[in-house]
Write a protein that holds these residues in place. Structure first.
Motif, PDB file in Angstrom:
ATOM      1  N   PHE A 159       0.828  -1.209   0.000  1.00 51.73           N
ATOM      2  CA  PHE A 159       0.000   0.000   0.000  1.00 51.73           C
ATOM      3  C   PHE A 159       0.862   1.259   0.000  1.00 51.73           C
ATOM      4  O   PHE A 159       1.906   1.321   0.640  1.00 51.73           O
ATOM      5  N   GLU A 160       0.398   2.254  -0.750  1.00 51.68           N
ATOM      6  CA  GLU A 160       0.939   3.604  -0.657  1.00 51.68           C
ATOM      7  C   GLU A 160      -0.237   4.571  -0.625  1.00 51.68           C
ATOM      8  O   GLU A 160      -1.294   4.287  -1.200  1.00 51.68           O
ATOM      9  N   THR A 161      -0.061   5.713   0.050  1.00 50.50           N
ATOM     10  CA  THR A 161      -1.164   6.660   0.172  1.00 50.50           C
ATOM     11  C   THR A 161      -0.775   8.014  -0.405  1.00 50.50           C
ATOM     12  O   THR A 161       0.403   8.358  -0.492  1.00 50.50           O
ATOM     13  N   LYS A 162      -1.801   8.763  -0.794  1.00 45.37           N
ATOM     14  CA  LYS A 162      -1.558  10.094  -1.346  1.00 45.37           C
ATOM     15  C   LYS A 162      -2.803  10.942  -1.140  1.00 45.37           C
ATOM     16  O   LYS A 162      -3.930  10.464  -1.313  1.00 45.37           O
ATOM     17  N   GLN A 163      -2.586  12.184  -0.752  1.00 43.05           N
ATOM     18  CA  GLN A 163      -3.683  13.140  -0.570  1.00 43.05           C
ATOM     19  C   GLN A 163      -3.599  14.200  -1.655  1.00 43.05           C
ATOM     20  O   GLN A 163      -2.556  14.800  -1.878  1.00 43.05           O
ATOM     21  N   GLN A 164      -4.720  14.422  -2.371  1.00 45.29           N
ATOM     22  CA  GLN A 164      -4.808  15.475  -3.377  1.00 45.29           C
ATOM     23  C   GLN A 164      -6.046  16.311  -3.068  1.00 45.29           C
ATOM     24  O   GLN A 164      -7.165  15.847  -3.246  1.00 45.29           O
ATOM     25  N   GLN A 165      -5.830  17.539  -2.585  1.00 47.30           N
ATOM     26  CA  GLN A 165      -6.906  18.404  -2.094  1.00 47.30           C
ATOM     27  C   GLN A 165      -7.727  17.649  -1.033  1.00 47.30           C
ATOM     28  O   GLN A 165      -7.181  17.183  -0.047  1.00 47.30           O
ATOM     29  N   ASP A 166      -9.013  17.492  -1.264  1.00 41.77           N
ATOM     30  CA  ASP A 166      -9.846  16.797  -0.275  1.00 41.77           C
ATOM     31  C   ASP A 166     -10.089  15.330  -0.655  1.00 41.77           C
ATOM     32  O   ASP A 166     -10.987  14.682  -0.139  1.00 41.77           O
ATOM     33  N   GLN A 167      -9.279  14.819  -1.588  1.00 40.32           N
ATOM     34  CA  GLN A 167      -9.360  13.410  -1.966  1.00 40.32           C
ATOM     35  C   GLN A 167      -8.175  12.657  -1.347  1.00 40.32           C
ATOM     36  O   GLN A 167      -7.054  13.163  -1.323  1.00 40.32           O
ATOM     37  N   PHE A 168      -8.455  11.455  -0.866  1.00 39.59           N
ATOM     38  CA  PHE A 168      -7.395  10.623  -0.296  1.00 39.59           C
ATOM     39  C   PHE A 168      -7.396   9.288  -1.046  1.00 39.59           C
ATOM     40  O   PHE A 168      -8.449   8.697  -1.302  1.00 39.59           O
ATOM     41  N   TYR A 169      -6.188   8.826  -1.438  1.00 45.40           N
ATOM     42  CA  TYR A 169      -6.067   7.612  -2.246  1.00 45.40           C
ATOM     43  C   TYR A 169      -5.156   6.599  -1.557  1.00 45.40           C
ATOM     44  O   TYR A 169      -4.128   6.970  -0.982  1.00 45.40           O
ATOM     45  N   ILE A 170      -5.574   5.365  -1.628  1.00 48.77           N
ATOM     46  CA  ILE A 170      -4.703   4.253  -1.222  1.00 48.77           C
ATOM     47  C   ILE A 170      -4.397   3.457  -2.493  1.00 48.77           C
ATOM     48  O   ILE A 170      -5.310   2.907  -3.130  1.00 48.77           O
ATOM     49  N   PHE A 171      -3.129   3.427  -2.880  1.00 50.06           N
ATOM     50  CA  PHE A 171      -2.703   2.681  -4.067  1.00 50.06           C
ATOM     51  C   PHE A 171      -2.340   1.258  -3.625  1.00 50.06           C
ATOM     52  O   PHE A 171      -1.501   1.075  -2.740  1.00 50.06           O
ATOM     53  N   VAL A 172      -2.973   0.278  -4.253  1.00 56.33           N
ATOM     54  CA  VAL A 172      -2.861  -1.114  -3.816  1.00 56.33           C
ATOM     55  C   VAL A 172      -2.144  -1.944  -4.890  1.00 56.33           C
ATOM     56  O   VAL A 172      -2.567  -1.964  -6.044  1.00 56.33           O
ATOM     57  N   LYS A 173      -1.079  -2.594  -4.492  1.00 54.17           N
ATOM     58  CA  LYS A 173      -0.376  -3.515  -5.392  1.00 54.17           C
ATOM     59  C   LYS A 173      -1.030  -4.891  -5.300  1.00 54.17           C
ATOM     60  O   LYS A 173      -1.596  -5.248  -4.273  1.00 54.17           O
ATOM     61  N   SER A 174      -0.944  -5.646  -6.372  1.00 54.37           N
ATOM     62  CA  SER A 174      -1.550  -6.984  -6.363  1.00 54.37           C
ATOM     63  C   SER A 174      -0.921  -7.881  -5.300  1.00 54.37           C
ATOM     64  O   SER A 174       0.275  -7.822  -5.025  1.00 54.37           O
ATOM     65  N   TRP A 175      -1.746  -8.720  -4.724  1.00 57.15           N
ATOM     66  CA  TRP A 175      -1.288  -9.759  -3.796  1.00 57.15           C
ATOM     67  C   TRP A 175      -0.413 -10.759  -4.544  1.00 57.15           C
ATOM     68  O   TRP A 175      -0.660 -11.085  -5.708  1.00 57.15           O
ATOM     69  N   SER A 176       0.619 -11.229  -3.892  1.00 50.10           N
ATOM     70  CA  SER A 176       1.373 -12.374  -4.405  1.00 50.10           C
ATOM     71  C   SER A 176       1.761 -13.226  -3.221  1.00 50.10           C
ATOM     72  O   SER A 176       1.941 -12.715  -2.106  1.00 50.10           O
ATOM     73  N   CYS A 177       1.854 -14.521  -3.435  1.00 51.28           N
ATOM     74  CA  CYS A 177       2.018 -15.446  -2.318  1.00 51.28           C
ATOM     75  C   CYS A 177       3.466 -15.834  -2.093  1.00 51.28           C
ATOM     76  O   CYS A 177       3.751 -16.944  -1.638  1.00 51.28           O
ATOM     77  N   SER A 178       4.397 -14.943  -2.428  1.00 48.73           N
ATOM     78  CA  SER A 178       5.809 -15.257  -2.200  1.00 48.73           C
ATOM     79  C   SER A 178       6.068 -15.415  -0.707  1.00 48.73           C
ATOM     80  O   SER A 178       5.522 -14.664   0.109  1.00 48.73           O
ATOM     81  N   PRO A 179       6.898 -16.386  -0.313  1.00 45.45           N
ATOM     82  CA  PRO A 179       7.172 -16.627   1.109  1.00 45.45           C
ATOM     83  C   PRO A 179       7.764 -15.388   1.777  1.00 45.45           C
ATOM     84  O   PRO A 179       8.522 -14.636   1.174  1.00 45.45           O
ATOM     85  N   GLU A 180       7.386 -15.179   3.025  1.00 48.07           N
ATOM     86  CA  GLU A 180       7.905 -14.055   3.801  1.00 48.07           C
ATOM     87  C   GLU A 180       8.177 -14.533   5.214  1.00 48.07           C
ATOM     88  O   GLU A 180       7.337 -15.203   5.832  1.00 48.07           O
ATOM     89  N   ASP A 181       9.351 -14.194   5.736  1.00 45.41           N
ATOM     90  CA  ASP A 181       9.746 -14.590   7.101  1.00 45.41           C
ATOM     91  C   ASP A 181       9.669 -16.102   7.285  1.00 45.41           C
ATOM     92  O   ASP A 181       9.322 -16.597   8.353  1.00 45.41           O
ATOM     93  N   GLY A 182       9.962 -16.824   6.223  1.00 49.76           N
ATOM     94  CA  GLY A 182       9.980 -18.276   6.326  1.00 49.76           C
ATOM     95  C   GLY A 182       8.622 -18.929   6.206  1.00 49.76           C
ATOM     96  O   GLY A 182       8.507 -20.154   6.263  1.00 49.76           O
TER      97      GLY A 182
END
Length: 903
Positions: free
Chosen positions: A95-118
Motif C-alpha cells: 500500500f501507498e497513500t496520497k492526498q490530493q486536495q480533499d481526496q485521499f487515495y490508497i494505491f494497492v499492489k496486487s497480492w502475491s504469495c511469495s514466502p515471507e519470514d519463512g
C-alpha cells in the motif's frame, strides 16, 4: 453472488478504482469519532483493500470528511487493519497513500504469495477464513495462513488415503462412543439430570460448556453453534453442552424460556446451513455428522428445564461456520464476496505438476503459482522451446543507450502511410532516452478486444523513469478515442498482472493523439485521470523493464494448452516467436495467406488464434467465420471451441454458403483436400471476395509432406500461392519421434510423389525441433493376435500410470481396417485389469480408434500405428509421416509379420 452494498467501482480510469465514500482521515480526527462509525469506515476500507489485492491491484478513492490544507496520515486503526490483512508489518509492500486536495487515495499492489519470514502465504488474502479448530479448552479461528496449511493437509490426507473411512483419517475418532474412555458419552446417553449436578469432567479440546442466554435463546444458539461445530468437525469431533457453566455445573435452560422441540429445530436448521467443502468423493457431500440430545433437568423432583448436547463426529474434509470473508472486484460485477467453493479453489489451487508426473519432465515452467498474483494460471512451454526470457530478448529487446521502435517494419510502414505521424510521435517521446516503443495497428485486438477502425495505431511506451504509457493515435478528433484508449490500457494492466504474473507496481497511463490536431497536449491532456500515481510506479531500470516485458510476452503469446482438459486445471502454453510473427500480421493488410507448416509445427493452434483475431478485428459473430477441414474428428474438435462454424470439405461443397452470413474462411490440412466434389478453392475465394470493397479473410494451412492421396488437391499452383509463410519448427513431438519425422521427410524429399510441388520440398532444410523431451519410438513386426495383445498390454501399463483413453490413439491405415479390427482390440483390453474398469462408452467417446487419415490435424500422447501401409505406394512415406506426427510422446508402429501384411 453477494455484492458489496457500499463500495462503488469507477470505470473512467485505466486502473481498478473503488470509491469508498466519505472517510475521516488522520489519527487525531479519527480518535474523536463515534466508535461505531469509525469501525464501519475501517471495515469498508479493509474490504476494498482485500478486493483489490485479490484482483490485480488498483486504488481506493475516498472523500475526506475533514478538510485539511496540509497532508495528514491515514490513521493508526486503518494502518493496523491493513497490516493484519496482509499478515505483515511491511504495509508499504502493498500500500501507498496520497492526498490530493480533499481526496485521499490508497494505491494497492496486487497480492502475491511469495514466502515471507519463512512462511508460505496463501494464494489470496482474506478478512476471515470462517474455519475453526479446537485447541486445549478453546475454539480457535484459523487465520488465512493457518487455514491454508489446514486445507493443504486435508487435501494431502485424502490423496494419500483414497478410502473414505473417517476413523482411519482422523486420529482419536474411534474413541467418541466409548463409555470408559469418554465419560461425556455417558452423560450424552442420559435421559434426565439434576439441576446443580457437577459433571465428572471439565472442558477440553473435545468438550465445551456454554450457558443458555437469559433472553433470545434461539438467536443465541444460532450465533454460537456454527463456530463450535466447525471447531469440533475440523479437529477430532467432540461434545457441545449448552446449559453447563465453566465449573462443570449443570444449570440447563428454564422450561418457561424454551420448549424441547424448538431447541432441536434450531440446532438442525443451523447446522444444515454450515458450508462444507470436500476434497474426497464422500457420498454425504453436504452433511456434517452429528446427533442432538435434549435432556430433562430436574430440581427437587420437578422438571426445571433442559440441557442441550450436540455430539459432533470428525469431518473428512472442511466445515465452515459461514462463507469465508474474502472479496474480489470486477469492473462489470463490482465488489463481490467469494463463496466457499470459489475461496477454497483459489486457496489451494491445483498443482499441475502434481496432476501430471510427465509435465515437469517434458515442459519447462514459465510461471508457477508459488510467487504470482491470485488469478494467474500456470504457464509452461515444451522443453527446448524459447523461454520467456529468450522470447522477450527476441521480440522486445531493451538497449541501455537509446529508445527503440519495434517492430521496425511496422513503424516504417505506418510513417509511409501517414504523413506527420513520425514527427507527432517523436515529439511526445523526445524526453525518453532508454526503452521501447511497441507499435501495433490495434493493441485492443492484441489483447482480444474489439478494434476501433478510426485508430491509426497504438504505441506502448516502456521507458526508464516512467510508468508504461499507451498512446492511441487517431486521424481525426473522436469523442470515443479516450474511452477506447482507457479500456485498452485497463485490460493491458489487468493482463500484465493476472495473466503475465507481474508482481511489481504497475498502471498503464493513457494519452490520445490526433494527426489533424495542432496541439495534442492541450486537446488531450495526458492521462485520462487527474490522479497522480506515486513515483514507485515508474520503471526505474532495465531489469524492471525486462521483468514487465516478460510478463507482456506471456500476455501476447499465451494460449490454452490442450493438456488443460486432461489434467483438470487450466494451463497456458506459449507460442514460439515464429508462430507469433505469423499471428501478429495485420489482417486488413493480409486478406489471403498460405501458411505452409511442417508436421507438428502448430498450424491448428495458429488457425484457432487467427479466428479469434478475425472476430475482434472485424467485429463479427462466430457464425461469420467458417473453418473447413477434411476430417470429422478435427471438425468436432474445433466446433467445441465455439469460435466459428466448422465443416468438412464435403459439407462445404454440398451446402450453399454464398448467400448466408459467412465472410471469413480458414482452411486447415488443405494438402488432403481434393476436387472430387468441385473446386473448393474457387468457391472459398468467391465467398470471401463477395464484398469487393472489403473482402474477407482466406487463410489456408497445409503441409505437402503429409499429402495422403494422389488426387488433384484443388490448391492453386505452388508459385501462385502468395503471400506465403512457413512454420518449420516442430513443437509437438519428443526427440525420438522428431528424429523419425526427419528421416521420413528426407525420404519424401528425395523421392516425392508426382502431386507434390518441387518448390515445397525446400522446406525440409528448415526443419528443426525442440530438443530435450524423452519419448519412445518402436517399430515391431507381429502376427495379428500378438499385435492385439501387445497393444492391450501397453495400454494397461499406461492406464496404471494415470493415462486415460483420451491420451491414446490406435490408428489403422484405412477406415475399413478400423471397422474390421477395432472389436478385437477392445475385447482384449477388457481382459486387462485397468481397462476392465472402464466402460466401452468412455473408450469410444475418446475416439481412441480411428484411421490415420481421419486423425489428421489431431494429436495424442501415445499413438499405435496398426500396419500403416498405403494402398498407393508413392505416398507410403507420407502416410507414415502423418501417423508419426500425431504422437507427442510415445509412438509404436506395428507391422503384420504375415506375408499378406509384410512391409
Amino acid at each position: 453472488m453477494e455484492t458489496h452494498p457500499s463500495l462503488e467501482v469507477k470505470g473512467s480510469c485505466p486502473d481498478l478504482t473503488i470509491y469508498a465514500g466519505e472517510v475521516t482521515i488522520g489519527e487525531e480526527d479519527r480518535n474523536k469519532m463515534d466508535p461505531k462509525k469509525r469501525k464501519m469506515e475501517k471495515t469498508r476500507i479493509t474490504e476494498a483493500a482485500c478486493a483489490l489485492l485479490n484482483s490485480g491491484g488498483g486504488l481506493i478513492a475516498m472523500q475526506m470528511t475533514n478538510k485539511s490544507e496540509h497532508p495528514v496520515e491515514m490513521g493508526q486503526d486503518l494502518e493496523k487493519s491493513l497490516r493484519e490483512l496482509i499478515m505483515s508489518s511491511n504495509i508499504q509492500g502493498f500500500f501507498e497513500t496520497k492526498q490530493q486536495q480533499d481526496q485521499f487515495y490508497i494505491f494497492v499492489k496486487s497480492w502475491s504469495c511469495s514466502p515471507e519470514d519463512g512462511f508460505t502465504k496463501p494464494r489470496i488474502c482474506s478478512l476471515g477464513s470462517s474455519l475453526y479448530c479446537g485447541s486445549l479448552t478453546s475454539k480457535v479461528a484459523m487465520d488465512s495462513r493457518e487455514a491454508f496449511d489446514f486445507l493443504k493437509g486435508k487435501k494431502r490426507c485424502v490423496k494419500c488415503s483414497p478410502t473414505d473411512d473417517r476413523a482411519n483419517k482422523i486420529p482419536g475418532a474411534t474413541c467418541q462412543n466409548s463409555l470408559v474412555s469418554n465419560p461425556a458419552f455417558e452423560i450424552f446417553q442420559s435421559k434426565k439430570l439434576e439441576y446443580g449436578q457437577c459433571l465428572l469432567f471439565s472442558e477440553s479440546t473435545f468438550i465445551q460448556f456454554k450457558q443458555f442466554s437469559t433472553k433470545h435463546v434461539q438467536e443465541y444458539m444460532k450465533n454460537i453453534i456454527p463456530e463450535y461445530i466447525s471447531a469440533f468437525a475440523n479437529t477430532q469431533g467432540g461434545y457441545l453442552f449448552i446449559g453447563v457453566d465453566d465449573k462443570s455445573i449443570i444449570l440447563g435452560c428454564p422450561k418457561d424460556n424454551v420448549d424441547r422441540d424448538p431447541l432441536k429445530t434450531v440446532v438442525n436448521e443451523t447446522i444444515s446451513k454450515l458450508p462444507v467443502f470436500h476434497f474426497c468423493s464422500s457420498k454425504d457431500k453436504d452433511k456434517v455428522s452429528y446427533e442432538t440430545r435434549v435432556i430433562d433437568v430436574f430440581q427437587e423432583g420437578n422438571l426445571y428445564g433442559y440441557l442441550c448436547v450436540i455430539k459432533v463426529e470428525p469431518f473428512c474434509c472442511a466445515v465452515f461456520s459461514e462463507a469465508p470473508i474474502s472479496w474480489m472486484v470486477d469492473k462489470e460485477k463490482g465488489v463481490y464476496r467469494l463463496n466457499t467453493e470459489e475461496w477454497v479453489h483459489m486457496m489451494v489451487d491445483v498443482d499441475p505438476e502434481a496432476a501430471s508426473k510427465n509435465l515437469s519432465k517434458d515442459f519447462e515452467c514459465q510461471l508457477n503459482l508459488s510467487n504470482s498474483p491470485p488469478h494467474c494460471r500456470p504457464v509452461y512451454s515444451k522443453k527446448g522451446l524459447e523461454h520467456k526470457v529468450d522470447l522477450q530478448q527476441h521480440l522486445f529487446q531493451v538497449s541501455p543507450d537509446h529508445l527503440k521502435y519495434t517492430p521496425e517494419a511496422l513503424w516504417s510502414e505506418l510513417c509511409f502511410e501517414h504523413e506527420g505521424l513520425e514527427d507527432l510521435v517523436k515529439q511526445q517521446i523526445r524526453s525518453f532516452s532508454c526503452g521501447l516503443l511497441i507499435l501495433s495497428r490495434s493493441w485492443a485486438v492484441d489483447l482480444n478486444l474489439e478494434e476501433k477502425q478510426e485508430v491509426i495505431c497504438d504505441a506502448l511506451l516502456i521507458a526508464e523513469n516512467s510508468p508504461p504509457i499507451l498512446y492511441t493515435i487517431l486521424g481525426e478528433q473522436d469523442e470515443q478515442g479516450q474511452d477506447y484508449c482507457t479500456r485498452t490500457a485497463f485490460t493491458l494492466k489487468q493482463k500484465l498482472v493476472n495473466t503475465g504474473g507481474y508482481t511489481g507496481r504497475v498502471c498503464v497511463m493513457t494519452k490520445v493523439l490526433c494527426l489533424s490536431s495542432q496541439n495534442n497536449n492541450k486537446t488531450n491532456g495526458g492521462s485520462v485521470s487527474p490522479i497522480i500515481y506515486p513515483s514507485s510506479y515508474n520503471l526505474t531500470n532495465i531489469q524492471e523493464m525486462q521483468d514487465l516485458l516478460q510478463a507482456l510476452v506471456i500476455v501476447l503469446l499465451n494460449f490454452r494448452s490442450f493438456l488443460s482438459d486432461q489434467l483438470g486445471c487450466e494451463i497456458l502454453n506459449l507460442l514460439t516467436a515464429q508462430q507469433y510473427e505469423i499471428l501478429s500480421k495485420s489482417l486488413r493488410k493480409t486478406r489471403e495467406l498460405f501458411v505452409h507448416g511442417l508436421p507438428g509445427s502448430g498450424k491448428t493452434i495458429i488457425a484457432m488464434r487467427i479466428m479469434e483475431k478475425i472476430r475482434n478485428t472485424f467485429h463479427c459473430e462466430t457464425d461469420k467465420i467458417l473453418y473447413i477441414c477434411e476430417n470429422q474428428p478435427l471438425r468436432d474438435f474445433i466446433q467445441a471451441k465455439n469460435i466459428c462454424q466448422a465443416v468438412t470439405r464435403k459439407t462445404f461443397m454440398k451446402e450453399y454458403f454464398e448467400t448466408n452470413r459467412i465472410q471469413h474462411i480458414i482452411v486447415d490440412e488443405a494438402q488432403n483436400f481434393c476436387t472430387e466434389d468441385g473446386n473448393w478453392y474457387e468457391k472459398a475465394k468467391g465467398i470471401t471476395r463477395r464484398m469487393k470493397c472489403c473482402p474477407g479473410i482466406l487463410w489456408i494451412f497445409l503441409d505437402y509432406f503429409q499429402t495422403s492421396h494422389l488426387k488433384k488437391s484443388g490448391l492453386p499452383n505452388f508459385l501462385c500461392q502468395f503471400p506465403k509463410e512457413e512454420l518449420t519448427q516442430v513443437v509437438r513431438n519428443a526427440d525420438k519421434i522428431a528424429e523419425f519425422l526427419q528421416q521420413e521427410l528426407r525420404k519424401i524429399r528425395d523421392n516425392p510423389p508426382f502431386n507434390i510441388p518441387q518448390g515445397s520440398l525446400s522446406m525440409f532444410h528448415g526443419f528443426y525441433w525442440a530438443h530435450g523431451v524423452s519419448g519412445t519410438h518402436e517399430i515391431t513386426y507381429l502376427t495379428l493376435e500378438k499385435m492385439v495383445s501387445y497393444v492391450a498390454d501397453k495400454c494397461d501399463v499406461f492406464f496404471s500410470k494415470g493415462y486415460s483413453p483420451q491420451d491414446i490413439a490406435v490408428l489403422f491405415s484405412t477406415d475399413r481396417e478400423k471397422k474390421a479390427y477395432e472389436h478385437m482390440f477392445l475385447r482384449e483390453m477388457r481382459k486387462r485389469k485397468r481397462a476392465s474398469q472402464m466402460n466401452d462408452e468412455s473408450i469410444c467417446h475418446s475416439n481412441m480408434f480411428d484411421s490415420i487419415r481421419r486423425f489428421s490435424g489431431l494429436e495424442r500422447s501415445i499413438v499405435f500405428g496398426i500396419n500403416p501401409i498405403a494402398t498407393e505406394q508413392p505416398i507410403s512415406h507420407n502416410l507414415l509421416l502423418c501417423l508419426a506426427s500425431r504422437a507427442m510422446k510415445h509412438l509404436y508402429i506395428l507391422y503384420l509379420s504375415t506375408p499378406e501384411g509384410q512391409s
